[in-house]
Design an enzyme around this catalytic site. Sequence first.
Site, PDB file in Angstrom:
ATOM      1  N   TYR A 105       0.873  -1.175   0.000  1.00  0.00           N
ATOM      2  CA  TYR A 105       0.000   0.000   0.000  1.00  0.00           C
ATOM      3  C   TYR A 105       0.914   1.229   0.000  1.00  0.00           C
ATOM      4  O   TYR A 105       1.382   1.685   1.041  1.00  0.00           O
ATOM      5  CB  TYR A 105      -0.914  -0.013   1.220  1.00  0.00           C
ATOM      6  N   ASP A 148      -2.338  -1.420  -3.924  1.00  0.00           N
ATOM      7  CA  ASP A 148      -2.675  -0.048  -4.272  1.00  0.00           C
ATOM      8  C   ASP A 148      -1.360   0.712  -4.317  1.00  0.00           C
ATOM      9  O   ASP A 148      -0.830   1.119  -3.280  1.00  0.00           O
ATOM     10  CB  ASP A 148      -3.630   0.532  -3.224  1.00  0.00           C
ATOM     11  N   HIS A 251     -12.169   1.928  -4.429  1.00  0.00           N
ATOM     12  CA  HIS A 251     -11.388   1.042  -5.306  1.00  0.00           C
ATOM     13  C   HIS A 251     -12.194  -0.218  -5.595  1.00  0.00           C
ATOM     14  O   HIS A 251     -13.085  -0.592  -4.824  1.00  0.00           O
ATOM     15  CB  HIS A 251     -10.084   0.608  -4.624  1.00  0.00           C
TER      16      HIS A 251
END
Length: 260
Positions: A105, A148, A251
């Site tokens: 992330y 991500d 998302h």
Amino acid sequence: MPFTLATWNINSVRLRAGLVERFLREEAPDVLCLQECKSPVDKLPDFSALGYGHAVARGQKGYNGVAILSRLPIAEAGAEDHAGLGHARHIAARLENGVTIHNHYVPAGGDVPDRQVNVKFGQKLDYLAAMRDAFRADRPHRAILVGDLNIAPREDDVWSHRQLLKVVSHTPVEVAALGETQEAGAWVDVTRADIPAGPLYSWWSYRSPDWDRADKGRRLDHVWASADIAAAAHSSRVLRPVRGWDQPSDHVPVMASFDL
């Protein structure tokens, strides 16, 4: 050992545990990598009743957090604190076939693309530089990197290349930093290898009251494979309809299958 993998920034796994359960029932990936779990590890929901009895995670209360859920046996394979931020942004797990899955992330970077006035943007660039240097020192082998990454690198990864050139997530300095990170590990962008052309997004802002019609998306969520196993990847999908579920994350899941 063929398997299907999914990555999803869930934006609070406890708040959206029901969405995770729905996704696991409907799509049944063998491995699900979650980001922005926003939960200590001991407070994470238990999905073992759905067959996901294996899990590794790093957590923080109300912030960051990454987890890997699996129907297949996995062993924890480390967690890096890139750039020394003290954030729960990486966890790795190893499958029994020797493939290591890295779940990242990357920092979002705030609103201003200038590290001199925005410390969060500097943290983002430092995190990517640390990833790059780690890959240069130890070239990935039989590895998959997902998560991500908070950067939409290609012109067709955003709704308007021209209008987003000065917007965090698509600025030239970020795109260059991600490119160096990818090149350092000889990573192959599995999603774009399978879907090589055309607009492709995995994130739509909550600020848009009609996200689907406006379609001002960005591809921030990625699946990469090390060069030695990239040819085994196939069947990539971005599950756009999930953005329309009740109380969704901003998302959506990105999926790929591997024949290994």
